[in-house]
Design an enzyme around this catalytic site. Structure first.
Site, PDB file in Angstrom:
ATOM      1  N   HIS A 114      34.638   8.507  57.247  1.00 15.97           N
ATOM      2  CA  HIS A 114      34.395   7.668  58.405  1.00 15.97           C
ATOM      3  C   HIS A 114      35.704   6.951  58.731  1.00 15.97           C
ATOM      4  CE1 HIS A 114      32.798   4.166  60.626  1.00 15.97           C
ATOM      5  NE2 HIS A 114      31.677   4.835  60.787  1.00 15.97           N
ATOM      6  N   ASP A 161      33.106   4.481  49.094  1.00 19.81           N
ATOM      7  CA  ASP A 161      32.386   4.015  50.279  1.00 19.81           C
ATOM      8  C   ASP A 161      30.930   4.447  50.129  1.00 19.81           C
ATOM      9  OD1 ASP A 161      31.265   3.457  52.714  1.00 19.81           O
ATOM     10  OD2 ASP A 161      32.729   4.574  53.910  1.00 19.81           O
ATOM     11  N   GLN A 221      26.504   5.365  52.927  1.00 21.33           N
ATOM     12  CA  GLN A 221      25.429   6.344  53.102  1.00 21.33           C
ATOM     13  C   GLN A 221      24.749   6.716  51.789  1.00 21.33           C
ATOM     14  OE1 GLN A 221      24.416   7.224  56.044  1.00 21.33           O
ATOM     15  NE2 GLN A 221      26.104   6.472  57.286  1.00 21.33           N
ATOM     16  N   LYS A 276      22.121  -0.464  57.104  1.00 26.41           N
ATOM     17  CA  LYS A 276      21.705   0.922  56.882  1.00 26.41           C
ATOM     18  C   LYS A 276      20.632   1.039  55.797  1.00 26.41           C
ATOM     19  CE  LYS A 276      26.304   2.756  58.070  1.00 26.41           C
ATOM     20  NZ  LYS A 276      26.034   3.321  59.404  1.00 26.41           N
ATOM     21  N   CYS A 315      32.249   8.522  64.553  1.00 24.55           N
ATOM     22  CA  CYS A 315      33.349   7.789  63.894  1.00 24.55           C
ATOM     23  C   CYS A 315      34.029   8.666  62.845  1.00 24.55           C
ATOM     24  CB  CYS A 315      32.847   6.495  63.256  1.00 24.55           C
ATOM     25  SG  CYS A 315      32.226   5.294  64.439  1.00 24.55           S
TER      26      CYS A 315
END
Length: 396
Positions: free
Chosen positions: A115, A191, A194, A217, A357
């Site tokens: 991203h 990261d 997700q 999220k 993104c």
């Protein structure tokens, strides 16, 4: 998991819409909204500063929220900094660590899957310090080949990788990467934007040095996220933002800062949002993250099967369900991704469209744009049947 019972906790679903845009942001259960409302109505005050009852109640609720959220990812409370989102967490590491430690000829390793939030801050840090940005490539299925990890070497000072691609759903082997990074004396940032909402995460098991995630999220409110900093690292990092509530003492020409994590939380923090995020974490813990993961594996497996039967639909990423989260980017022959998304919206299905993104990844795949369906705990196979039917109707 009792999906029908779960769906009753989400007032949004009364609108009879199918929400397949969960990789962008999830819907909120009533428990999260009610926890925030109760705080505002009954306990609101600023934290860390007052000795009156309301301030002490608010401080206790805020710090207990930190304990809950930290425990969710296997961290200690003093290792969790509340941030605005994952992007701010990565920027904190870029400003506090990278700008103060990188030199010319040093390297930061990322992947082409990232991203923009995990690319742009490192571009900035490299331009400021003279360091070099190195990319891990992918194969035709969107998986990083094992040989690519050989790019991590003694020049590498930081490896910063997504745990799960927000476009292809590819799950990266972060535990193995942590070993490679540390064998080369590099730090490792994950990261988890997700992954934290969709599968069990244990930062100690991964053995990463930094881990970022975002609340919106994972059933929580917007404006709140987290940065895990491994114990022993934070003490040597300078603050990212300066001001009130992050200091021990301020003199005329010098200031002394609070201990982590408060050192990185200047000003009045997101108190209600932290309480809402903790409530979201409790909700997910009540379901069990192993069960959340299994539910999404069933959904993505079923969706791949349904889409594979539609010859005019092309979707991307690995078909290995063990290496994929509940995200499916796709295109329909003869239509732009925007046209597809608008047609789906006219039929009460919400998907994301565009470059998500992730411009470099789409260029690598040779795609101008994609539509993206992404699933979560309240989605069902029946919704996927309807989705596939609408795509078939679009072709006709």
């Amino acid at each position: 998991m009792n999906i029908e019972k779960i769906r009753r906790d989400f007032p949004f679903l009364k609108r009879k819409m199918i929400y397949f845009d969960n990789a962008a942001s999830s819907q909120k259960p009533r428990q999260v909204v009610e926890a925030m409302r109760e705080f505002y109505y009954e306990h609101y005050a600023n934290v860390h500063r007052g000795i009156h009852t309301l301030s002490e109640e608010a401080t206790s609720m805020y710090e207990k929220s930190r304990e809950t959220v930290a425990g969710f990812i296997g961290a200690k409370p003093n290792e969790l900094v509340f941030t605005k989102n994952s992007t701010e967490g990565i920027n904190l590491v870029a400003y506090s660590w990278a700008l103060n430690n990188l030199k010319p000829e040093d390297e930061i390793v990322v992947s082409i899957l990232e991203h923009h939030a995990n690319i742009v801050p490192w571009q900035f840090a490299c331009k400021k310090t003279g360091a070099k940005l190195v990319y891990l490539d992918i194969n035709s299925e969107g998986v990083v080949p094992e040989k690519e990890y050989e790019k991590i070497n003694r020049k590498t000072k930081l490896v910063s990788l997504t745990h799960v691609s927000n476009v292809l759903g590819t799950i990266l082997p972060v535990e193995e990467v942590a070993k490679i990074a540390h064998e080369n004396n590099a730090l490792f940032l994950v990261d988890g934007s997700q992954s934290a909402p969709h599968m069990p995460v244990d930062v100690k098991k991964i053995n990463c040095d930094f881990f970022v995630f975002t609340g919106h999220k994972m059933l929580g409110p917007t404006g709140i996220g987290g940065l895990y900093i491994k114990e022993g690292l934070a003490e040597n990092l300078p603050p990212f933002l300066y001001g009130g509530d992050m200091i021990k003492d301020v003199q005329l020409y010098e200031s002394f800062f609070a201990n982590p994590p408060q050192k990185f939380e200047s000003g009045t923090p997101q108190i209600a949002e932290a309480i809402g995020l903790a409530e979201a974490v409790k909700y997910l813990q009540g379901l069990g993250m192993e069960d959340v993961r299994e539910h999404e594996k069933r959904l993505v497996s079923y969706a791949i099967k349904k889409l594979s039967s539609l010859r005019h639909v092309e979707f991307y990423g690995t078909k290995n369900i063990e290496m994929r989260a509940g995200v499916i980017p796709f295109n329909v022959q003869g239509f732009s991704a925007t046209d597809v998304a608008m047609f789906l919206d006219e039929n009460a299905i919400a998907v994301r469209t565009g470059l998500h993104c992730a411009h470099p990844l789409h260029r690598r795949l040779g795609l101008k744009s994609t539509a993206r369906a992404s699933f979560y705990i309240y989605n069902t196979e029946k919704e996927i049947d309807y989705f596939a039917g609408v795509l078939e109707k679009l072709k006709r």
